[in-house]
Design a protein around this motif. Structure first.
Motif, PDB file in Angstrom:
ATOM      1  N   SER A 178       0.821  -1.179   0.063  1.00 17.98           N
ATOM      2  CA  SER A 178      -0.029   0.122  -0.150  1.00 17.98           C
ATOM      3  C   SER A 178       0.898   1.234  -0.099  1.00 17.98           C
ATOM      4  N   GLN A 179       0.262   2.213  -0.290  1.00 17.94           N
ATOM      5  CA  GLN A 179       0.865   3.843  -0.292  1.00 17.94           C
ATOM      6  C   GLN A 179       1.203   3.925   1.115  1.00 17.94           C
ATOM      7  N   ALA A 180       0.078   3.758   2.153  1.00 15.34           N
ATOM      8  CA  ALA A 180       0.432   4.097   3.566  1.00 15.34           C
ATOM      9  C   ALA A 180       1.733   3.414   4.157  1.00 15.34           C
ATOM     10  N   TYR A 181       1.856   2.106   3.620  1.00 19.45           N
ATOM     11  CA  TYR A 181       2.984   1.406   4.074  1.00 19.45           C
ATOM     12  C   TYR A 181       4.484   2.154   3.355  1.00 19.45           C
ATOM     13  N   GLN A 182       4.472   2.284   2.160  1.00 17.06           N
ATOM     14  CA  GLN A 182       5.495   2.883   1.674  1.00 17.06           C
ATOM     15  C   GLN A 182       5.818   4.268   2.163  1.00 17.06           C
ATOM     16  N   ASP A 183       4.993   5.156   2.467  1.00 18.19           N
ATOM     17  CA  ASP A 183       5.031   6.509   3.280  1.00 18.19           C
ATOM     18  C   ASP A 183       5.574   6.112   4.454  1.00 18.19           C
ATOM     19  N   LEU A 184       5.078   5.407   5.383  1.00 20.70           N
ATOM     20  CA  LEU A 184       5.671   5.234   6.690  1.00 20.70           C
ATOM     21  C   LEU A 184       6.804   4.916   6.736  1.00 20.70           C
ATOM     22  N   VAL A 185       7.223   3.880   6.009  1.00 17.73           N
ATOM     23  CA  VAL A 185       8.493   3.591   5.852  1.00 17.73           C
ATOM     24  C   VAL A 185       9.515   4.115   5.659  1.00 17.73           C
ATOM     25  N   GLY A 186       9.094   5.129   4.361  1.00 19.54           N
ATOM     26  CA  GLY A 186       9.822   6.235   3.830  1.00 19.54           C
ATOM     27  C   GLY A 186      10.041   7.236   4.961  1.00 19.54           C
ATOM     28  N   PHE A 187       9.079   7.600   5.627  1.00 18.97           N
ATOM     29  CA  PHE A 187       9.093   8.682   6.576  1.00 18.97           C
ATOM     30  C   PHE A 187      10.232   8.378   7.705  1.00 18.97           C
ATOM     31  N   ILE A 188      10.071   7.157   8.099  1.00 21.46           N
ATOM     32  CA  ILE A 188      10.708   6.346   9.229  1.00 21.46           C
ATOM     33  C   ILE A 188      12.456   6.398   9.021  1.00 21.46           C
ATOM     34  N   LEU A 189      12.636   6.048   7.590  1.00 18.52           N
ATOM     35  CA  LEU A 189      14.091   5.939   7.139  1.00 18.52           C
ATOM     36  C   LEU A 189      14.647   7.621   7.037  1.00 18.52           C
ATOM     37  N   ALA A 190      13.544   8.169   6.482  1.00 17.60           N
ATOM     38  CA  ALA A 190      14.077   9.799   6.174  1.00 17.60           C
ATOM     39  C   ALA A 190      14.280  10.536   7.756  1.00 17.60           C
ATOM     40  N   MET A 191      13.647  10.149   8.767  1.00 17.07           N
ATOM     41  CA  MET A 191      13.969  10.601   9.803  1.00 17.07           C
ATOM     42  C   MET A 191      15.198   9.981  10.437  1.00 17.07           C
ATOM     43  N   ASN A 192      15.408   8.653  10.258  1.00 15.64           N
ATOM     44  CA  ASN A 192      16.382   8.088  10.668  1.00 15.64           C
ATOM     45  C   ASN A 192      17.989   8.709  10.261  1.00 15.64           C
ATOM     46  N   ASN A 193      17.818   8.968   8.933  1.00 14.29           N
ATOM     47  CA  ASN A 193      18.922   9.548   8.126  1.00 14.29           C
ATOM     48  C   ASN A 193      19.249  11.078   8.778  1.00 14.29           C
ATOM     49  N   ALA A 194      18.009  11.617   9.113  1.00 14.71           N
ATOM     50  CA  ALA A 194      18.415  13.065   9.447  1.00 14.71           C
ATOM     51  C   ALA A 194      18.872  13.455  10.808  1.00 14.71           C
ATOM     52  N   VAL A 195      18.751  12.304  11.795  1.00 11.05           N
ATOM     53  CA  VAL A 195      19.486  12.398  13.183  1.00 11.05           C
ATOM     54  C   VAL A 195      20.948  11.703  13.108  1.00 11.05           C
TER      55      VAL A 195
END
Length: 323
Positions: free
Chosen positions: A44-61
């Motif tokens: 789903s789009q929700a899964y892709q969006d949430l995992v992408g969000f988690i990885l982006a936050m992971n990279n940011a910190v």
């Protein structure tokens, strides 16, 4: 399984989100039996969006301390203020005298106030053109603090808070430059609030806690917290179990804050009450810890029916196939 997710949060120039014409929905559960709903969810789009969000936050910190000077946009500041307001409500509903040890019924009064006020709290922090999103987004806020009936809290509620934060990116009121502060300031404040709720109302862990469990309630602060420690000259995975390390550095690193908290609320040898974390202390470096935790999160949280059966889907996080 969906294609490998990349670090991604909606960028203002890429989102093309038309707030004026968008039709918001009140999120609801996706009903379906376990064999069918998980593959559908993972595509789903929700899964892709949430995992992408988690990885982006992971990279940011990566390599960043909690005390780092992060960009504090008005939305970030308002989100912290919202969490402080919710924390202040706990004093209004002290634990009641009751026979059972766990699940103090006063939590339900705190939760009722959250339900009654969530939409208004979000409206108050948004500019006029974004206010129409508040009814949809408020559902994720309410879902972020535990179950009112069972008086429990777990990784599904934590995931709802990640969804809540993602929605602000989706509509464009948070931007890429906010990522560091979203984790180190907003999510860290959320962590302190849910710990206060857990301790005040003796909330039980939600769901079954198998051998994979990192601790009784949280997962994301271990992912983002391990990213913070990547490249640290002194703190290595083998040293996080040492009291002088987690006591000294807990204020600056979420992972160590979690270890300190676990040792405050549990008794006995760490290797016994937190076996999975003890095993992680044997991993050679934080890069490997971090990538391993991301894989574990996908397998043991995002792929578990007891978590996904409670997740809500609306217009911002949809069950439609990912594009």
């Amino acid at each position: 399984m969906a294609a490998e997710n990349t670090e991604s949060i909606p960028r203002e120039e890429e989102t093309q989100f038309d707030i004026e014409s968008h039709e918001f929905l009140i999120p609801k559960k996706e009903v379906g039996p376990p064999p069918e709903i998980i593959p559908k969810w993972e595509k789903s789009q929700a899964y892709q969006d949430l995992v992408g969000f988690i990885l982006a936050m992971n990279n940011a910190v990566k390599g960043k301390k909690i005390s780092a000077d992060s960009t504090m946009s008005p939305t970030v500041t308002q989100l912290i203020k919202l969490l402080e307001t919710l924390d202040s409500w706990i004093a209004e509903f002290p634990p009641i005298d009751q026979p059972q040890r766990f699940g103090n019924a006063a939590f339900r009064d705190w939760f009722n106030k959250l339900q009654q006020n969530a939409k208004q709290l979000i409206e108050d922090m948004l500019e006029d053109k974004y206010k129409k999103s508040s009814e949809e987004i408020s559902v994720y806020l309410v879902e972020s603090f535990g179950n009112q009936t069972r008086i429990d809290y777990g990784t599904g509620h934590e995931m709802a808070f990640a969804a809540f934060l993602f929605c602000f990116y989706k509509i464009g009121v948070l931007t890429e430059s906010d990522a560091e502060a979203v984790v180190l300031k907003v999510f860290n404040r959320y962590l302190h609030l849910v710990r206060n709720l857990q301790q005040t109302y003796r909330m039980e862990p939600a769901g079954s806690q198998g051998v994979w469990a990192l601790d009784d309630h949280q997962f994301l602060p271990f992912i983002w917290g391990s990213s913070q420690l990547i490249g640290h000259p002194r703190i290595h995975p083998k040293s996080f179990v040492k009291p002088d390390i987690y006591e000294t550095f807990a204020k600056d690193f979420m992972f160590l804050s979690c270890i300190k908290y676990i040792n405050q609320v549990k008794t006995g040898p760490f290797a016994e009450h937190s076996n999975q974390l003890w095993n992680i202390s044997g991993v050679p470096n934080w890069d490997k810890v971090n990538s391993g935790l991301v894989k574990m999160y996908k397998a043991e949280v995002l792929a578990k029916f007891p978590v996904i059966q409670h997740f809500m889907f609306g217009s911002l996080l949809t069950m439609h196939p990912a594009t």
